[in-house]
Scaffold this active site. Structure first.
Site, PDB file in Angstrom:
ATOM      1  N   THR A 275       0.818  -1.214   0.000  1.00 37.50           N
ATOM      2  CA  THR A 275       0.000   0.000   0.000  1.00 37.50           C
ATOM      3  C   THR A 275       0.850   1.261   0.000  1.00 37.50           C
ATOM      4  OG1 THR A 275      -1.690  -1.230   1.213  1.00 37.50           O
ATOM      5  CG2 THR A 275      -1.904   1.154   1.208  1.00 37.50           C
TER       6      THR A 275
ATOM      7  N   TYR B 103       3.931 -13.091   4.858  1.00 39.51           N
ATOM      8  CA  TYR B 103       2.911 -12.480   4.015  1.00 39.51           C
ATOM      9  C   TYR B 103       2.535 -13.510   2.946  1.00 39.51           C
ATOM     10  CZ  TYR B 103       0.654  -8.622   1.401  1.00 39.51           C
ATOM     11  OH  TYR B 103      -0.234  -7.806   0.769  1.00 39.51           O
TER      12      TYR B 103
ATOM     13  N   LYS C  36       0.120 -12.825   7.585  1.00 39.55           N
ATOM     14  CA  LYS C  36      -0.908 -12.008   6.945  1.00 39.55           C
ATOM     15  C   LYS C  36      -1.534 -12.889   5.882  1.00 39.55           C
ATOM     16  CE  LYS C  36      -1.882  -7.824   4.307  1.00 39.55           C
ATOM     17  NZ  LYS C  36      -1.345  -6.588   3.676  1.00 39.55           N
TER      18      LYS C  36
ATOM     19  N   ILE D 152      -4.536  -6.761   8.885  1.00 38.47           N
ATOM     20  CA  ILE D 152      -3.721  -5.681   8.323  1.00 38.47           C
ATOM     21  C   ILE D 152      -4.537  -5.134   7.160  1.00 38.47           C
ATOM     22  CG2 ILE D 152      -1.547  -5.090   7.189  1.00 38.47           C
ATOM     23  CD1 ILE D 152      -0.233  -7.381   8.732  1.00 38.47           C
TER      24      ILE D 152
END
Length: 298
Positions: free
Chosen positions: A50, A140, A168, A211
């Site tokens: 992001t 992740y 995540k 998240i």
């Protein structure tokens, strides 16, 4: 044995605000960080996808970490920093550099992208990072970016590594692997949702938090939704979760974080909606629709 997971609740993966001429806007970043933590986020993530991290210079990345670290220190909150490539040795070096700063709680590290080393190679990669990187790791798992799917057995093996403290989970679905992961929780291993639209059912099924890029807006509502589910208040959690899923869908109608930046600019929270190429700014219609939902209006 590991203790209970240290990462629970809402974590906001911050955008990187720019000026109209694409310079970093650190003051705006500091305000966003403070706003998120003041509104109920448990912590922050810096330099995630992001944040448009791939477009930032080394100096800009250092500034982002410094600004986010200061906000987290002020609020007594943990900071997670994105790191990692498909080069194990280079990732270890990057982790050691982050660890030397002394105030980073963990690194968010993807399964090695593009190379697709297989599940055995991915496990070996994280074993090396755990042993030599010097920072706790949040794996992740995002197959549509890495090209690498991780099965339940591999995730369990990752979660048993002493330096791995969470995952995540951003696989794009709640599937049998998800349910197996949540049905047999590992001590000290946090499952954090990474697909904003399905965050509510994921937390309902046992995830520890998320998240959540969408939580740049209506941060308090996202934090409350997680708390409601984890406190057993299913009816209000379900209602709020459905409303926030509509917001997330609107914020992701164009590539992340373009619509989020458009909404934040419309709210006068960042100086410009600018993104760096290859991203292009979101359309007016997408921003308008998302801004209405961010304001609590359909």
């Amino acid at each position: 044995m590991k203790p209970d997971p240290i990462f629970q609740g809402l974590y906001v993966p911050l955008i990187t605000p720019f000026t109209d001429d694409l310079r970093l806007a650190p003051d705006a970043l500091a305000r966003l960080a403070d706003d998120a933590l003041s509104a109920g986020a448990a912590g922050l993530v810096a330099l995630g996808t992001t944040a448009e991290t791939a477009t930032l210079t080394a100096e800009e990345r250092e500034t982002v970490i410094r600004v986010c670290s200061a906000a987290c220190r002020a609020h007594g909150a943990p900071l997670i920093v994105g790191a990692g490539t498909n080069d194990t040795a280079a990732t270890i070096t990057a982790l050691r550099e982050l660890a030397a700063q002394g105030d980073i709680a963990a690194a968010l590290v993807p399964a090695p992208p593009y190379t697709r080393p297989g599940e055995a190679g991915t496990l070996a990669h994280f074993t090396a990072l755990s042993e030599h990187g010097g920072l706790p790791l949040v794996v992740y798992d995002i197959p549509y970016r890495t090209g690498q799917t991780l099965g339940a057995d591999t995730i369990t093996a990752l979660g048993r590594l002493p330096g791995v403290v969470g995952i995540k989970h951003a696989t794009g679905a709640i599937d049998p692997t998800t349910m197996e992961l949540l049905g047999t929780p590992l001590p000290g291993f946090a499952v954090l949702g990474g697909d904003d639209i399905v965050l509510s059912p994921l937390v309902a099924a046992g995830a520890h938090g998320g998240i959540v890029a969408s939580a740049h807006v209506r941060t308090a509502d996202f934090a409350e939704m997680i708390t409601l589910w984890r406190s057993g208040f299913a009816a209000p959690a379900r209602s709020l979760g459905a409303e926030l899923a509509r917001l997330s869908a609107a914020l992701f109608t164009e590539p992340n974080p373009t619509v989020i930046k458009g909404v934040l600019h419309a709210q006068n929270r960042i100086p410009s909606p600018a993104v760096r190429m290859p991203l292009l700014a979101a359309s007016t219609g997408s921003v308008r629709r998302a801004a209405l939902l961010a304001a609590g209006r359909d």
